[in-house]
Design a protein around this motif. Structure first.
Motif, PDB file in Angstrom:
ATOM      1  N   ASN A  14      -8.416   0.119  -0.027  1.00 13.63           N
ATOM      2  CA  ASN A  14      -8.405   1.246   0.918  1.00 13.63           C
ATOM      3  C   ASN A  14      -9.066   0.870   2.236  1.00 13.63           C
ATOM      4  O   ASN A  14      -8.590   1.235   3.309  1.00 13.63           O
ATOM      5  N   LYS A  53      -4.609   1.098  -5.455  1.00 14.91           N
ATOM      6  CA  LYS A  53      -5.497   0.437  -4.502  1.00 14.91           C
ATOM      7  C   LYS A  53      -6.944   0.553  -4.976  1.00 14.91           C
ATOM      8  O   LYS A  53      -7.357   1.602  -5.457  1.00 14.91           O
ATOM      9  N   GLU A  84      -6.811  -1.507   4.165  1.00 12.98           N
ATOM     10  CA  GLU A  84      -5.655  -0.788   4.699  1.00 12.98           C
ATOM     11  C   GLU A  84      -6.007  -0.105   6.016  1.00 12.98           C
ATOM     12  O   GLU A  84      -5.246  -0.167   6.987  1.00 12.98           O
ATOM     13  N   CYS A 101       0.836  -1.207   0.000  1.00 11.29           N
ATOM     14  CA  CYS A 101       0.000   0.000   0.000  1.00 11.29           C
ATOM     15  C   CYS A 101       0.866   1.250   0.000  1.00 11.29           C
ATOM     16  O   CYS A 101       0.531   2.257  -0.644  1.00 11.29           O
TER      17      CYS A 101
END
Length: 294
Positions: A62, A57, A65, A13
């Protein structure tokens, strides 16, 4: 879903490049790709879009994460809490503070803290980006200017202090008890460069007072600024309590009517475990600032 896979995922990420993320992790690119595919298969959605040589992403990426960061942080908190329990008074404490004047004034506090926690490694890091260092987990505690409310942080107000004009003992204003803003217009001034907290605060105050100052010399060190004052190069505007650390230079701090002020506070992430030594450091900081106001 394994912790290791989440750690791989978070590095990707940050890097958004499979080769660079694999290099940073010390694994091969095929291994990283395979672990990300396992995650995607388990969740049933793609976490990254691969468009040409670029990686992005997805919305699901997202979302994962956000939660993965919390999972890894809580795991780190658990490890630190157990280590704190079994290895009392050891560890590593990182504190970001305002550069120049504030880090200079903490020496006595650090000496006392070391006597109580001799096995705790302490790093005091001068920075003009304290908030992001705390949020990015680069430091444990930040000590700086009052910040806007942030749900991610615990904030502890320290104190509010005024600023004074520092001049050498031969200066024409040396015997004055107080001056007004207009007195500063024609005085040679030495200051921090733009971008330093102290300089930006003074510039904003000058604008509000409808005056302007044009420093004849700029340096990022409070020691060098006050040495310039001692030599008669110019005067400077600094926190009033700072004079206590420079009594030997034969300089005076003159109060300024409606002076600039700054509010200081300590802050740390509210999802981060604070060791016993870190909590003790916070309490010592509160006591230290309270004593400066006496």
């Amino acid at each position: 879903m394994e912790i290791r896979q989440l750690q791989y995922f978070l590095v990707l990420c940050n890097e958004l490049h499979f080769s660079e993320a694999a290099f940073k992790l010390g694994i091969s690119q095929p291994t990283l790709s395979q672990q990300i595919r396992v995650l995607e298969d388990e969740l049933g959605v793609p976490l990254f879009d691969r468009i040409g040589k670029k990686t992005f992403k997805t919305e699901a990426g997202n979302l994962l994460e956000h939660h993965a960061i919390q999972v890894i942080q809580q795991l780190e908190n658990a490890k630190n809490a157990i280590s704190d329990l079994t290895n009392l008074n050891t560890g590593h404490l990182r504190v970001a503070v305002l550069p120049s004047d504030l880090d200079y004034r903490l020496t006595s506090l650090l000496v006392d803290f070391h006597k109580e926690f001799p096995h705790t490694k302490v790093q005091v890091i001068p920075s003009i980006d304290i908030l992001n260092k705390v949020l990015d987990n680069e430091v444990d505690i930040g000590v700086g200017l009052e910040i806007q409310l942030d749900h991610r942080l615990n904030c502890i107000p320290c104190y509010t202090e005024t600023y004074s004009l520092y001049v050498n003992k031969e200066h024409a204003l040396a015997e004055e008890d107080m001056i007004v803003a207009e007195n500063l217009i024609n005085i040679p001034i030495v200051m921090y460069p733009k971008g330093f907290y102290g300089r930006d605060l003074i510039d904003t105050w000058c604008t509000n007072q409808q005056i302007s100052i044009d420093p004849i010399m700029e340096t990022g060190s409070v020691t060098s600024l006050l040495q310039l004052v001692k030599e008669g190069i110019g005067a400077t505007i600094q926190p009033s309590q700072l004079i206590d650390s420079f009594q030997s230079l034969d300089i005076r701090a003159i109060s300024i009517k409606h002076s600039p002020t700054r509010k200081l506070e300590m802050f740390y992430r509210n999802d981060k475990y604070l060791s016993q030594s870190a909590q003790a450091f916070l309490k010592r900081m509160e006591t230290f600032f309270a004593s400066e106001l006496m």
